[in-house]
Design a protein around this motif. Structure first.
Motif, mmCIF file in Angstrom:
data_model
loop_
_atom_site.group_PDB
_atom_site.id
_atom_site.type_symbol
_atom_site.label_atom_id
_atom_site.label_comp_id
_atom_site.label_asym_id
_atom_site.label_seq_id
_atom_site.Cartn_x
_atom_site.Cartn_y
_atom_site.Cartn_z
ATOM 1 N N MET A 1 0.841 -1.187 0.000
ATOM 2 C CA MET A 1 0.000 0.000 0.000
ATOM 3 C C MET A 1 0.877 1.239 0.000
ATOM 4 O O MET A 1 1.867 1.315 0.727
ATOM 5 N N THR A 2 0.532 2.203 -0.781
ATOM 6 C CA THR A 2 1.305 3.428 -0.882
ATOM 7 C C THR A 2 1.288 4.189 0.441
ATOM 8 O O THR A 2 0.266 4.292 1.101
ATOM 9 N N ALA A 3 2.446 4.717 0.829
ATOM 10 C CA ALA A 3 2.508 5.571 2.008
ATOM 11 C C ALA A 3 1.975 6.946 1.641
ATOM 12 O O ALA A 3 2.387 7.541 0.663
ATOM 13 N N VAL A 4 1.027 7.429 2.431
ATOM 14 C CA VAL A 4 0.431 8.717 2.115
ATOM 15 C C VAL A 4 1.391 9.841 2.441
ATOM 16 O O VAL A 4 2.314 9.697 3.230
ATOM 17 N N MET A 5 1.168 10.991 1.824
ATOM 18 C CA MET A 5 2.049 12.133 1.957
ATOM 19 C C MET A 5 1.936 12.743 3.351
ATOM 20 O O MET A 5 0.851 12.860 3.905
ATOM 21 N N ASP A 6 3.079 13.139 3.891
ATOM 22 C CA ASP A 6 3.098 13.785 5.196
ATOM 23 C C ASP A 6 3.662 15.197 5.037
ATOM 24 O O ASP A 6 4.540 15.442 4.208
ATOM 25 N N PHE A 7 3.120 16.115 5.794
ATOM 26 C CA PHE A 7 3.601 17.487 5.798
ATOM 27 C C PHE A 7 3.069 18.151 7.060
ATOM 28 O O PHE A 7 2.247 17.583 7.781
ATOM 29 N N THR A 8 3.533 19.347 7.344
ATOM 30 C CA THR A 8 3.082 20.075 8.524
ATOM 31 C C THR A 8 2.007 21.075 8.116
ATOM 32 O O THR A 8 2.230 21.910 7.234
ATOM 33 N N LEU A 9 0.846 20.967 8.749
ATOM 34 C CA LEU A 9 -0.249 21.889 8.488
ATOM 35 C C LEU A 9 -0.356 22.862 9.659
ATOM 36 O O LEU A 9 -0.782 22.478 10.751
ATOM 37 N N PRO A 10 0.025 24.124 9.461
ATOM 38 C CA PRO A 10 -0.086 25.092 10.559
ATOM 39 C C PRO A 10 -1.543 25.250 11.004
ATOM 40 O O PRO A 10 -2.461 25.251 10.183
ATOM 41 N N ALA A 11 -1.745 25.394 12.287
ATOM 42 C CA ALA A 11 -3.108 25.480 12.832
ATOM 43 C C ALA A 11 -3.883 26.655 12.249
ATOM 44 O O ALA A 11 -5.104 26.577 12.090
ATOM 45 N N GLU A 12 -3.177 27.736 11.901
ATOM 46 C CA GLU A 12 -3.880 28.913 11.386
ATOM 47 C C GLU A 12 -4.428 28.702 9.982
ATOM 48 O O GLU A 12 -5.187 29.544 9.480
ATOM 49 N N LEU A 13 -4.094 27.581 9.333
ATOM 50 C CA LEU A 13 -4.613 27.312 7.992
ATOM 51 C C LEU A 13 -5.856 26.428 8.026
ATOM 52 O O LEU A 13 -6.347 26.012 6.981
ATOM 53 N N GLY A 294 -10.886 19.788 -2.289
ATOM 54 C CA GLY A 294 -10.374 20.582 -1.190
ATOM 55 C C GLY A 294 -8.957 20.150 -0.846
ATOM 56 O O GLY A 294 -8.387 19.246 -1.471
ATOM 57 N N PHE A 295 -8.398 20.788 0.163
ATOM 58 C CA PHE A 295 -7.068 20.411 0.626
ATOM 59 C C PHE A 295 -7.199 19.398 1.756
ATOM 60 O O PHE A 295 -7.996 19.583 2.679
ATOM 61 N N HIS A 296 -6.417 18.343 1.664
ATOM 62 C CA HIS A 296 -6.548 17.214 2.580
ATOM 63 C C HIS A 296 -5.446 17.227 3.639
ATOM 64 O O HIS A 296 -4.325 17.656 3.378
ATOM 65 N N GLU A 297 -5.794 16.719 4.811
ATOM 66 C CA GLU A 297 -4.883 16.745 5.941
ATOM 67 C C GLU A 297 -3.647 15.876 5.707
ATOM 68 O O GLU A 297 -3.676 14.950 4.899
ATOM 69 N N PRO A 298 -2.554 16.161 6.426
ATOM 70 C CA PRO A 298 -1.380 15.284 6.348
ATOM 71 C C PRO A 298 -1.754 13.829 6.640
ATOM 72 O O PRO A 298 -2.540 13.546 7.538
ATOM 73 N N LEU A 315 2.209 16.890 -6.903
ATOM 74 C CA LEU A 315 1.363 17.080 -5.728
ATOM 75 C C LEU A 315 2.167 17.704 -4.591
ATOM 76 O O LEU A 315 1.673 18.606 -3.892
ATOM 77 N N ASP A 316 3.396 17.236 -4.391
ATOM 78 C CA ASP A 316 4.252 17.829 -3.358
ATOM 79 C C ASP A 316 4.435 19.331 -3.596
ATOM 80 O O ASP A 316 4.342 20.146 -2.669
ATOM 81 N N GLU A 317 4.691 19.713 -4.838
ATOM 82 C CA GLU A 317 4.906 21.125 -5.160
ATOM 83 C C GLU A 317 3.631 21.940 -4.957
ATOM 84 O O GLU A 317 3.672 23.081 -4.466
ATOM 85 N N THR A 318 2.501 21.354 -5.320
ATOM 86 C CA THR A 318 1.228 22.055 -5.157
ATOM 87 C C THR A 318 0.930 22.296 -3.686
ATOM 88 O O THR A 318 0.533 23.402 -3.291
ATOM 89 N N TYR A 319 1.109 21.294 -2.851
ATOM 90 C CA TYR A 319 0.809 21.446 -1.427
ATOM 91 C C TYR A 319 1.802 22.381 -0.738
ATOM 92 O O TYR A 319 1.422 23.141 0.170
ATOM 93 N N ALA A 320 3.050 22.346 -1.151
ATOM 94 C CA ALA A 320 4.015 23.304 -0.599
ATOM 95 C C ALA A 320 3.597 24.734 -0.933
ATOM 96 O O ALA A 320 3.671 25.638 -0.084
ATOM 97 N N ALA A 321 3.120 24.946 -2.160
ATOM 98 C CA ALA A 321 2.656 26.272 -2.559
ATOM 99 C C ALA A 321 1.424 26.683 -1.762
ATOM 100 O O ALA A 321 1.271 27.854 -1.385
ATOM 101 N N ALA A 322 0.527 25.726 -1.485
ATOM 102 C CA ALA A 322 -0.681 26.039 -0.730
ATOM 103 C C ALA A 322 -0.346 26.467 0.692
ATOM 104 O O ALA A 322 -0.924 27.430 1.220
#
Length: 340
Positions: A1-13, A294-298, A315-322
């Protein structure tokens, strides 16, 4: 199974309220376009200029149910998720903590939850790591959506502290009640914007998928959900692909329904029932060439589907830009158009 993408989502977003409460119309939320690694910033009202005549938008006609029902005599709520082919329902008992709820971890098989109006839910078999339960629902022979309309309220999580009327959780396309949570990618559409899109030559293909409850705490894999792809929509999508036109799904729910109804060469046929399809980069997509979502959680499992459509690097580049441009997340947030 593919490992889903992880990133930090600031609370203010995190979007804590509908855009209308922030002084915006529904269709004035921001729109981030990711096109093969290139990103561009827009408002949703720009969508007619960003699509082409002949593009097909696949939209979900499921309407949102007020699926959260209080348990009588206890600080608990039962969230109705998905009707099963057996006639049972998947439900999630949750403990009420102030304005929010949290997963109830002490539920046992056979436990009964008394509900308003003489209703009752009896949990039978644990499902989805024990978060959901296959359950018998006794509401005196009434239809579950009708019962929920009388006694429930919209499902909400801790990032939405205030109650909002059910109308804030409906989309312009929703005609058939059945979703436990709003098919939120469609929320920014308005009657006026749909008219502009039709005038620009964009076509609409309705499908149905009743979305179940998300797992904000543990991000489980998708489970079976009820869907239907009508014959007319199947023909429209198949013809568009044969003519080299783009098929853009509005929401991950529309992707799941459409890809379930497609054969290996991407021909779509009328279909209905329950789908257990999980779209990953390894499986790929056979029909859609874009996704409005919409934008999905880490670590959310939906991110695998997005990677299957746009590619992992894009997708990584798009989410970094978001994140860098302060786009807002969750059902009341901004939206993302991903093109393959």
């Amino acid at each position: 199974m593919t490992a889903v993408m992880d990133f930090t989502l600031p609370a203010e977003l995190e979007a804590h309220e509908p855009p209308e409460a922030r002084g915006l119309r529904r269709d004035e939320v921001r729109l981030l376009v990711g096109d093969q690694g290139r990103v561009a910033h827009h408002r949703f009202t720009d969508l007619p200029a960003l699509l082409r005549a002949g593009d097909v938008l696949v939209v979900n006609t499921s309407a949102t149910m007020p699926a959260a029902v209080p348990v009588e005599g206890a600080a608990l709520a039962v969230h109705f998720s998905t009707e099963l082919s057996s006639g049972r329902w998947l439900v999630e008992p949750r403990r009420v903590r102030g304005p929010a709820t949290e997963r109830a971890t002490d539920v046992v098989a056979g436990q009964r939850f008394p509900l308003p109006g003489g209703g009752r839910v009896t949990v039978r078999v644990p499902f989805s790591a024990g978060r959901l339960w296959e359950s018998d629902v006794d509401i005196g022979g009434r239809d579950v959506p009708d019962y929920l309309a009388a006694h429930g309220e919209p499902v909400r999580y801790s990032y939405v502290p205030s109650r909002w009327p059910l109308s804030y959780y409906q989309t312009v396309f929703g005609t058939t009640p059945g979703s436990a949570e709003m098919p939120s990618a469609s929320r920014p559409f308005t009657d006026r914007l749909v008219s502009r899109l039709v005038s620009a030559g964009v076509q609409f293909a309705p499908v149905l998928l009743h979305t179940g409850l998300a797992s904000p705490e543990s991000h489980e894999r998708p489970y079976p959900e009820r869907f239907a792809v009508p014959e007319q929509s199947a023909r429209l999508v198949t013809a568009a692909r044969a003519q080299g036109r783009r098929v853009i799904a509005v929401g991950t729910t529309a992707v799941r329904a459409l890809e379930t109804a497609a054969d290996e060469d991407g021909t779509v046929s009328a279909a209905s029932g329950w789908t257990d399809l999980v779209v990953t980069p390894e499986r790929g997509v056979r029909v859609v060439s874009g996704l409005l979502t919409g934008f999905h959680e880490p670590r959310a499992s939906h991110l695998d589907m997005l990677a299957a459509i746009a590619g992992t690097d894009a997708l990584d580049e798009t989410y970094a830009a978001a994140v860098n441009a302060d786009y807002l997340w969750h059902e009341f947030g901004d939206v993302n158009l991903l093109l393959a």
